[in-house]
Design a protein around this motif. Structure first.
Motif, PDB file in Angstrom:
ATOM      1  N   PHE A  40     -44.322 -17.212  59.861  1.00 41.06           N
ATOM      2  CA  PHE A  40     -44.318 -15.898  59.500  1.00 41.06           C
ATOM      3  C   PHE A  40     -43.099 -14.970  60.439  1.00 41.06           C
ATOM      4  N   SER A  41     -42.207 -14.453  59.432  1.00 37.93           N
ATOM      5  CA  SER A  41     -41.247 -13.570  60.072  1.00 37.93           C
ATOM      6  C   SER A  41     -40.928 -12.612  58.948  1.00 37.93           C
ATOM      7  N   GLU A  42     -40.123 -11.436  59.399  1.00 38.21           N
ATOM      8  CA  GLU A  42     -39.667 -10.393  58.939  1.00 38.21           C
ATOM      9  C   GLU A  42     -38.480 -10.331  58.176  1.00 38.21           C
ATOM     10  N   ARG A  43     -37.953 -11.685  58.177  1.00 41.31           N
ATOM     11  CA  ARG A  43     -36.396 -11.695  57.527  1.00 41.31           C
ATOM     12  C   ARG A  43     -36.540 -11.564  56.040  1.00 41.31           C
ATOM     13  N   ILE A  44     -35.901 -10.624  55.445  1.00 38.02           N
ATOM     14  CA  ILE A  44     -35.875 -10.398  54.044  1.00 38.02           C
ATOM     15  C   ILE A  44     -34.458 -10.655  53.623  1.00 38.02           C
ATOM     16  N   GLU A  45     -34.438 -11.488  52.490  1.00 33.67           N
ATOM     17  CA  GLU A  45     -33.155 -11.922  51.806  1.00 33.67           C
ATOM     18  C   GLU A  45     -32.982 -11.008  50.826  1.00 33.67           C
ATOM     19  N   VAL A  46     -31.580 -10.445  50.388  1.00 34.02           N
ATOM     20  CA  VAL A  46     -31.592  -9.552  49.279  1.00 34.02           C
ATOM     21  C   VAL A  46     -30.422 -10.572  48.404  1.00 34.02           C
ATOM     22  N   GLU A  47     -30.602 -10.584  47.102  1.00 32.21           N
ATOM     23  CA  GLU A  47     -29.779 -11.376  46.328  1.00 32.21           C
ATOM     24  C   GLU A  47     -28.585 -10.711  45.708  1.00 32.21           C
ATOM     25  N   LEU A  48     -27.434 -11.026  46.345  1.00 32.74           N
ATOM     26  CA  LEU A  48     -26.378 -10.502  45.906  1.00 32.74           C
ATOM     27  C   LEU A  48     -25.566 -11.565  45.055  1.00 32.74           C
ATOM     28  N   VAL A  49     -25.223 -11.048  43.701  1.00 35.42           N
ATOM     29  CA  VAL A  49     -24.713 -11.835  42.853  1.00 35.42           C
ATOM     30  C   VAL A  49     -23.181 -11.593  42.682  1.00 35.42           C
ATOM     31  N   LEU A  75     -14.683  -1.300  34.469  1.00 34.53           N
ATOM     32  CA  LEU A  75     -15.510  -2.459  34.003  1.00 34.53           C
ATOM     33  C   LEU A  75     -16.957  -1.951  34.129  1.00 34.53           C
ATOM     34  N   VAL A  76     -17.894  -2.590  33.042  1.00 33.90           N
ATOM     35  CA  VAL A  76     -19.287  -2.307  33.075  1.00 33.90           C
ATOM     36  C   VAL A  76     -19.938  -3.480  32.993  1.00 33.90           C
ATOM     37  N   VAL A  77     -20.796  -3.559  34.111  1.00 40.77           N
ATOM     38  CA  VAL A  77     -21.430  -4.788  34.372  1.00 40.77           C
ATOM     39  C   VAL A  77     -23.016  -4.758  34.037  1.00 40.77           C
ATOM     40  N   ARG A  78     -23.707  -5.820  33.064  1.00 38.87           N
ATOM     41  CA  ARG A  78     -25.332  -5.656  32.839  1.00 38.87           C
ATOM     42  C   ARG A  78     -25.785  -6.904  33.274  1.00 38.87           C
ATOM     43  N   HIS A  79     -26.950  -6.804  33.679  1.00 44.86           N
ATOM     44  CA  HIS A  79     -27.720  -7.856  34.292  1.00 44.86           C
ATOM     45  C   HIS A  79     -28.910  -7.965  33.155  1.00 44.86           C
ATOM     46  N   ASP A  80     -29.144  -8.872  32.586  1.00 49.89           N
ATOM     47  CA  ASP A  80     -30.277  -9.239  31.444  1.00 49.89           C
ATOM     48  C   ASP A  80     -29.978  -7.848  30.615  1.00 49.89           C
ATOM     49  N   PRO A 126     -27.537  -1.909  32.826  1.00 47.73           N
ATOM     50  CA  PRO A 126     -26.144  -1.771  33.701  1.00 47.73           C
ATOM     51  C   PRO A 126     -26.727  -1.796  35.143  1.00 47.73           C
ATOM     52  N   VAL A 127     -25.708  -2.456  35.942  1.00 44.62           N
ATOM     53  CA  VAL A 127     -25.926  -2.487  37.273  1.00 44.62           C
ATOM     54  C   VAL A 127     -24.793  -1.945  38.005  1.00 44.62           C
ATOM     55  N   GLU A 128     -24.948  -1.449  39.146  1.00 44.94           N
ATOM     56  CA  GLU A 128     -23.644  -0.878  40.005  1.00 44.94           C
ATOM     57  C   GLU A 128     -22.985  -1.921  40.800  1.00 44.94           C
ATOM     58  N   ILE A 129     -21.757  -1.793  40.816  1.00 47.44           N
ATOM     59  CA  ILE A 129     -20.881  -2.849  41.471  1.00 47.44           C
ATOM     60  C   ILE A 129     -20.813  -2.351  43.232  1.00 47.44           C
ATOM     61  N   GLU A 130     -21.329  -3.131  43.739  1.00 48.68           N
ATOM     62  CA  GLU A 130     -21.385  -3.046  45.214  1.00 48.68           C
ATOM     63  C   GLU A 130     -20.224  -3.422  45.861  1.00 48.68           C
ATOM     64  N   PHE A 131     -19.519  -4.593  45.614  1.00 53.44           N
ATOM     65  CA  PHE A 131     -18.270  -4.867  46.173  1.00 53.44           C
ATOM     66  C   PHE A 131     -17.368  -5.189  45.101  1.00 53.44           C
ATOM     67  N   TYR A 155     -22.983  -7.479  42.841  1.00 50.36           N
ATOM     68  CA  TYR A 155     -24.086  -6.498  42.450  1.00 50.36           C
ATOM     69  C   TYR A 155     -25.486  -7.080  43.186  1.00 50.36           C
ATOM     70  N   LEU A 156     -26.284  -5.965  43.477  1.00 55.37           N
ATOM     71  CA  LEU A 156     -27.599  -6.369  43.969  1.00 55.37           C
ATOM     72  C   LEU A 156     -28.396  -6.841  42.566  1.00 55.37           C
TER      73      LEU A 156
END
Length: 599
Positions: free
Chosen positions: A28-37, A59-64, A67-72, A425-426
């Motif tokens: 059991f640990s507190e490590r949290i993974e964030v999915e970066l696509v 650019l406009v990005v859509r996930h399913d 719209p999602v925000e471009i992080e990098f 994006y996340l």
């Protein structure tokens, strides 16, 4: 990228180890993974020229669909990031992400002379220094998949490998494609069917008004049914022509069924091997370009020849003809392209044949004079590109066909490997499905954007297994934990199987301790895949370990024991070690002989 050797090591070992068989409690640990696509993008104008200078605001990005925000966001030109400002994609050691070229020769769908043309162009490309030899992998596929030149090869090694491949192509006997053979046979069948029914050249010579009939045939009239009145079943009113159609579709049945089975088997085998190659590439970072070299890869095997028969006899619809027209492997192609998207593999197809001087001239004439039907050459081109277009369009690549300058096509592909946009994006949290659709559009009109159209949520176990297969088959090594492989003496066989006491040695200072608790304890998982070269089989072993770490970890090793029962012979072994607290994973592989070579 190298293989680790197994040696008997005498090192300072210091750790008490509890194995899974002794009921290791869960971690059991507190490590949290964030999915970066991550998504690579290629932008072109209406003329197909690359568009540079775009920013995330363009650019406009859509996930399913949402719209999602471009992080990098970073633009790459000639393999280098254009800027290094805030918001750019992070990369290892401050440099650009590596790109890798996989050249995939499909021997089931490639004429030897066309293969030779591509080999010569590849050698010139290497001489020009356009590609990095160490990041080039050359695969050869028959019914199996073989490495011609592995990653890490030098220019001289790749050149020698290509020379051997070229020599093999010279020795290979050339032959016409299955489609071209089928076209000739269909033409012959139609001529014989007309003669048998009295409507061909021989039959018409003895018929009153033969000149008028020939003129009608030359003028079209919608097909054989328009030549002479009658009540032939095959044409629904074709008279002599109808009888010819009855004979034609009857005689064509075994040919079309045989072709559909043959081509379906070959296409299916290629898709299986492509999926294997894509799996192996999962462990690579950066841009991965798979260049498929072949003459054809149709998504509806046999359907084009069935359409050719229908062009001669438009109203004939026997069951076998309908079955051939309905044969569709599009779902299989979509599955492979989805797998490629999940592993960030971009598919390019190079149809090595180049421009044809012309298809079957007889069939082309028949197509024009029977009114509205496509020529056999047009049918061939549409068919052979079907599967290739699906794979390339879904993954963001392209099909390069109808070109005689192969080296120019190769340079285009290499240029695109280094000139592109990369964004991330996340991924929104969702439990609906592991597969997700990606859409990227340009705000500015007239700009076409290519990219992978989906990605797949993978479990940690799936990711580890894919990277292990990459280590096993391609010798890909990633060793952030600094592990080493050792072995005790191989024990004598029982029931024909030797016992290899494999010892995985992990530096104690690399192991992260579990949070809390009085003991300084780490949790490690060892995953092993062993490949038997003779039998072609895989053997998988998973072990969990709870380790008590020493107070002083410097120069101390944690030994993890895994016993492998293997028959005599050559075995390739890939080992993955997962630190379940930090999430770091090491992958190494080695090849060794177990037992006497004679056994």
């Amino acid at each position: 990228m190298r293989r680790f050797g197994i040696v008997v090591l005498l090192l300072t070992l210091s750790a008490s180890v509890t194995t899974a068989e002794e009921e290791v409690p869960p971690v059991f640990s507190e490590r949290i993974e964030v999915e970066l696509v991550n998504v690579e993008i290629w932008a072109t104008d209406k003329a197909g020229r690359p568009v540079v200078g775009l920013g995330p605001e363009d650019l406009v990005v859509r996930h399913d669909g949402e719209p999602v925000e471009i992080e990098f966001f970073t633009e790459f030109r000639d393999g280098r990031p254009r800027t290094e400002g805030e918001g750019d994609l992070p990369s290892e050691a401050g440099g650009p992400p590596p790109n890798h070229l996989v050249v995939y020769f499909d021997e089931l769908n490639l004429h030897p002379k066309n293969r030779s043309r591509v080999i010569e162009a590849l050698r010139e490309l290497l001489d020009d220094g356009a590609v990095e030899p160490s990041r080039t992998l050359i695969l050869r596929q028959t019914r199996g998949l073989f490495v011609v030149a592995p990653f890490g090869s030098g220019e001289r090694e790749i050149d020698s490998a290509l020379e051997r491949l070229a020599e093999e192509s010279v020795r290979s006997a050339g032959s016409a494609s299955p489609f071209d053979r089928a076209v000739r046979e269909i033409e012959e069948l139609w001529a014989r069917s007309q003669d048998t029914a009295g409507s061909g050249t021989t039959g018409l010579a003895g018929v009153p008004g033969a000149a008028t009939l020939e003129a009608l045939a030359e003028g079209g009239g919608g097909g054989p049914s328009g030549t002479v009145g009658g009540s032939g079943q095959g044409s629904g009113g074709g008279g002599l022509g109808g009888d010819a159609c009855d004979i034609m579709v009857s005689r064509a049945e075994p040919l079309i069924q045989s072709l559909t089975r043959e081509r379906g088997g070959q296409v299916g085998a290629t898709l299986e091997r492509l999926s294997e190659a894509i799996t192996f590439l999962a462990g690579l970072d950066g841009v991965k370009t798979l260049l498929y070299v072949g003459d054809r890869l149709e998504s509806s095997p046999g359907a084009e020849v069935a359409r050719l028969v229908q062009r001669y006899c438009p109203t004939s619809q026997p069951g076998y003809l309908m079955d051939a027209l309905a044969a569709d492997m599009s779902a299989d192609f979509l599955a492979v392209s989805g797998h490629a998207n999940a592993n960030r593999v971009t598919f390019y197809a190079l149809q090595a044949e180049g421009l044809r001087a012309g298809g079957s001239s007889s069939a082309s004439r028949q197509g024009s004079r029977r009114g509205g039907g496509a020529s056999s050459e047009a049918l061939r081109q549409a068919s052979e590109r079907g599967g290739l277009l699906t794979l390339s369009a879904e993954t963001g690549g392209r099909v390069l066909s109808g070109r005689n300058e192969i080296e120019e096509s190769l340079h285009e592909i290499v240029d695109e490997m280094g000139t592109y946009y990369s964004l991330a994006y996340l991924a929104p949290a969702t439990q609906d499905s592991p597969r997700h659709e990606i859409e990227v559009e340009s705000v500015a009109p007239g700009i076409e954007v290519r990219h992978r159209r989906s990605y797949l949520d993978k479990s940690a176990d799936e990711r580890v297994r894919e990277k292990l297969l990459g280590a096993l088959n391609l010798g890909l090594v990633s060793n952030p934990l600094g592990i080493r492989l050792g072995a005790e003496a191989i024990r004598e066989p029982v029931a024909g199987r030797f016992v290899l006491p494999l010892r995985v040695l992990v530096p104690a200072e690399s192991v992260m301790a579990l949070p809390g608790g009085a003991d300084v304890t780490g949790s490690l998982a060892v995953k092993v895949i062993a490949h038997d070269a003779a039998a072609g089989t895989l053997h998988t072993v998973d072990r969990q370990f709870r380790v008590r770490l020493p107070e002083q970890t410097a120069d101390q090793w944690v030994p993890l024991g895994v016993d492998l029962e293997r028959p005599a012979g050559v075995h390739t072994i890939a080992v993955g070690v997962v630190d379940e607290v930090s999430g770091r994973v090491s992958y190494v592989s080695t090849t060794l002989q177990i037992g006497p070579e004679s056994e």
